[in-house]
Design a protein around this motif. Structure first.
Motif, PDB file in Angstrom:
ATOM      1  N   GLN A  80       0.833  -1.205   0.000  1.00 45.42           N
ATOM      2  CA  GLN A  80       0.000   0.000   0.000  1.00 45.42           C
ATOM      3  C   GLN A  80       0.871   1.261   0.000  1.00 45.42           C
ATOM      4  O   GLN A  80       0.761   2.139   0.857  1.00 45.42           O
ATOM      5  CB  GLN A  80      -0.957  -0.022   1.181  1.00 45.42           C
ATOM      6  N   MET A  81       1.750   1.319  -0.986  1.00 44.59           N
ATOM      7  CA  MET A  81       2.644   2.455  -1.139  1.00 44.59           C
ATOM      8  C   MET A  81       1.969   3.548  -1.963  1.00 44.59           C
ATOM      9  O   MET A  81       1.206   3.265  -2.898  1.00 44.59           O
ATOM     10  CB  MET A  81       3.952   2.005  -1.793  1.00 44.59           C
ATOM     11  N   ARG A  82       2.282   4.807  -1.664  1.00 43.76           N
ATOM     12  CA  ARG A  82       1.611   5.946  -2.277  1.00 43.76           C
ATOM     13  C   ARG A  82       2.525   6.661  -3.274  1.00 43.76           C
ATOM     14  O   ARG A  82       3.612   7.130  -2.898  1.00 43.76           O
ATOM     15  CB  ARG A  82       1.161   6.924  -1.193  1.00 43.76           C
ATOM     16  N   PRO A  83       2.103   6.779  -4.522  1.00 41.75           N
ATOM     17  CA  PRO A  83       2.893   7.570  -5.462  1.00 41.75           C
ATOM     18  C   PRO A  83       3.119   8.994  -4.969  1.00 41.75           C
ATOM     19  O   PRO A  83       4.214   9.548  -5.142  1.00 41.75           O
ATOM     20  CB  PRO A  83       2.042   7.541  -6.734  1.00 41.75           C
ATOM     21  N   ALA A  84       2.093   9.589  -4.338  1.00 42.21           N
ATOM     22  CA  ALA A  84       2.214  10.966  -3.874  1.00 42.21           C
ATOM     23  C   ALA A  84       3.256  11.125  -2.777  1.00 42.21           C
ATOM     24  O   ALA A  84       3.773  12.223  -2.551  1.00 42.21           O
ATOM     25  CB  ALA A  84       0.855  11.468  -3.369  1.00 42.21           C
ATOM     26  N   ALA A  85       3.578  10.030  -2.088  1.00 42.45           N
ATOM     27  CA  ALA A  85       4.600  10.084  -1.034  1.00 42.45           C
ATOM     28  C   ALA A  85       5.992   9.812  -1.574  1.00 42.45           C
ATOM     29  O   ALA A  85       6.958   9.782  -0.804  1.00 42.45           O
ATOM     30  CB  ALA A  85       4.261   9.074   0.066  1.00 42.45           C
ATOM     31  N   GLN A  97       7.739  -7.041  -7.557  1.00 41.81           N
ATOM     32  CA  GLN A  97       9.169  -7.034  -7.279  1.00 41.81           C
ATOM     33  C   GLN A  97       9.664  -5.629  -6.964  1.00 41.81           C
ATOM     34  O   GLN A  97      10.494  -5.440  -6.068  1.00 41.81           O
ATOM     35  CB  GLN A  97       9.942  -7.630  -8.459  1.00 41.81           C
ATOM     36  N   TYR A  98       9.160  -4.628  -7.693  1.00 39.00           N
ATOM     37  CA  TYR A  98       9.551  -3.253  -7.393  1.00 39.00           C
ATOM     38  C   TYR A  98       9.122  -2.885  -5.973  1.00 39.00           C
ATOM     39  O   TYR A  98       9.895  -2.274  -5.224  1.00 39.00           O
ATOM     40  CB  TYR A  98       8.923  -2.290  -8.397  1.00 39.00           C
ATOM     41  N   GLN A  99       7.880  -3.233  -5.600  1.00 39.71           N
ATOM     42  CA  GLN A  99       7.415  -2.885  -4.257  1.00 39.71           C
ATOM     43  C   GLN A  99       8.284  -3.534  -3.182  1.00 39.71           C
ATOM     44  O   GLN A  99       8.609  -2.896  -2.173  1.00 39.71           O
ATOM     45  CB  GLN A  99       5.953  -3.300  -4.069  1.00 39.71           C
ATOM     46  N   ALA A 100       8.660  -4.793  -3.391  1.00 40.15           N
ATOM     47  CA  ALA A 100       9.516  -5.461  -2.400  1.00 40.15           C
ATOM     48  C   ALA A 100      10.869  -4.764  -2.288  1.00 40.15           C
ATOM     49  O   ALA A 100      11.370  -4.522  -1.180  1.00 40.15           O
ATOM     50  CB  ALA A 100       9.694  -6.929  -2.777  1.00 40.15           C
TER      51      ALA A 100
END
Length: 389
Positions: free
Chosen positions: A129-134, A146-149
């Motif tokens: 649950q990562m935010r592009p805006a952050a 894989q990118y999120q990890a």
């Protein structure tokens, strides 16, 4: 035999407007970065585990495939290790229940990427649950498991250049409770949620990385196929630390009071003396074993031959490695103890060509034939541990 698997995409029909869910794909090859932590051995169709507060959690193959991706990515990043992977699994379980979530309300384009459902938490996306805006990444990047990890683990090679900070960018994260470490990355409004998922994360790690149906004992007939070739063999105790007690061969057993084959060599040493891996290899067993007390078995490939070495009677709570971990020659794996059938603190070393279940040979001529050298001190782990401080 432990194998690194290519996890094929799994299509699952979900209710609601979002219909397609695609499982994670874990790709390993000869050109991949060396695995320095737990090794993915397979993904079960389902797993049920219980949280610390008694809630039953059922996970399907798609969710477990995402867990395998997290494990595989973490195992290839220096400094993460088993503890870091557990933290990541706890975070993903809490944030998404290990589902790759789109967010069509904030980013309609996220529906074009493979996903397992739709969520609506601000502008959050994906497993963590990562935010592009952050600043975590673009929509396309964050819809890649894989990118999120990699972003969650962070560190000097992380995709975000330590901003936002990943786990390896948290000072002293290894000294924190795992739930607190997860919160340090996620910065959630509900910081106490993560700790409850630690038992589930441990169950996942055991199910995906332990070999065989019965992980309580080493039962495989041959060493792990992934055991690295070792160019060096060392003595299993630091220089001057051990005294030979008893060699390989038939003898009168001091505890069982019968004559039986002594399948290794005993070296007396003070409790806690470092026990060293004799060669590069993969840990195939670490735990209690009948007669041996606390035991570690390591699979190696030495001089063109598969070899398993076993280390008996290890000190309680001294293990520095676990099943599936990669070790290097001379790395400390535990401490000398007197557990199991033992009359005093010592290391019992066994050497088994072809695997632990094959007959043992005399360790002393084997060590001599490999020109095993005594080291003045234990070497560090195959991969550095601990993040920057």
């Amino acid at each position: 035999m432990r194998k690194l698997l290519l996890l094929l995409a799994v299509l699952v029909l979900l209710p609601g407007p979002v219909l397609v869910a695609v499982g994670a794909v874990v790709v390993t090859s000869a050109t991949s970065r060396a695995v320095c932590g737990p090794i993915v051995a397979g993904v079960p169709d389902a797993l049920t585990a219980t949280t610390a507060d008694g809630v039953s959690v059922h996970l399907d193959r798609v969710q477990l495939s995402h867990a395998a991706t997290i494990i595989d990515v973490g195992a290839r990043i220096d400094g993460v290790g088993r503890d870091g992977i557990l933290v990541a699994l706890m975070a993903a379980l809490t944030e998404s229940r290990l589902r790759m979530l789109a967010n069509t309300g904030a980013y309609p384009s996220s529906a074009r990427f493979p996903h397992d459902g739709n969520a609506s938490d601000h502008d959050s996306l994906g497993l963590f649950q990562m935010r592009p805006a952050a600043g975590w990444g673009s929509v396309a990047e964050l819809m890649d498991p894989q990118y999120q990890a990699k972003a969650f683990f962070g560190g000097p090679d992380g995709p975000n250049n330590r901003s936002p900070r990943g786990l390896l960018d948290v000072p002293g994260w290894r000294d924190l409770p795992k739930g607190t470490a997860a919160q340090a990355v996620e910065v959630s409004a509900f910081p106490d949620r993560y700790a409850a998922y630690e038992p589930v994360a441990r169950a996942i790690l055991t199910a995906i990385t332990r070999p065989g149906a019965d992980a309580s004992a080493p039962t495989r007939d041959e060493p792990a196929a992934t055991a690295p070739t070792s160019e060096q063999v060392v003595f299993p105790l630091p220089h001057g630390a051990g005294r030979r007690l008893s060699g390989f061969g038939y003898r009168f057993h001091p505890i069982h009071q019968t004559t039986r084959l002594h399948e290794g060599t005993d070296y007396a040493a003070p409790p806690g003396t470092p026990v060293l891996a004799v060669a590069d290899g993969i840990v195939s067993f670490a735990g209690p074993y009948p007669g041996a007390g606390n035991m570690i078995v390591i699979d190696h490939h030495v001089d063109g031959q598969d070899i398993a070495t076993a280390y008996f009677h290890l000190l309680d709570s001294s293990f520095l490695v676990a099943d599936g971990d990669q070790v290097r020659a001379g790395q400390q794996i535990a401490g000398v103890g007197s557990t199991g059938d033992s009359t005093g603190p010592h290391l019992h070393l066994e050497v088994h060509p072809g695997g632990f279940t094959k007959p043992a040979i005399d360790p002393e001529p084997w060590l001599a034939g490999q020109a095993a050298e005594p080291l003045s001190e234990a070497r560090p782990a195959a991969c550095p541990v601990g993040g920057p401080s």
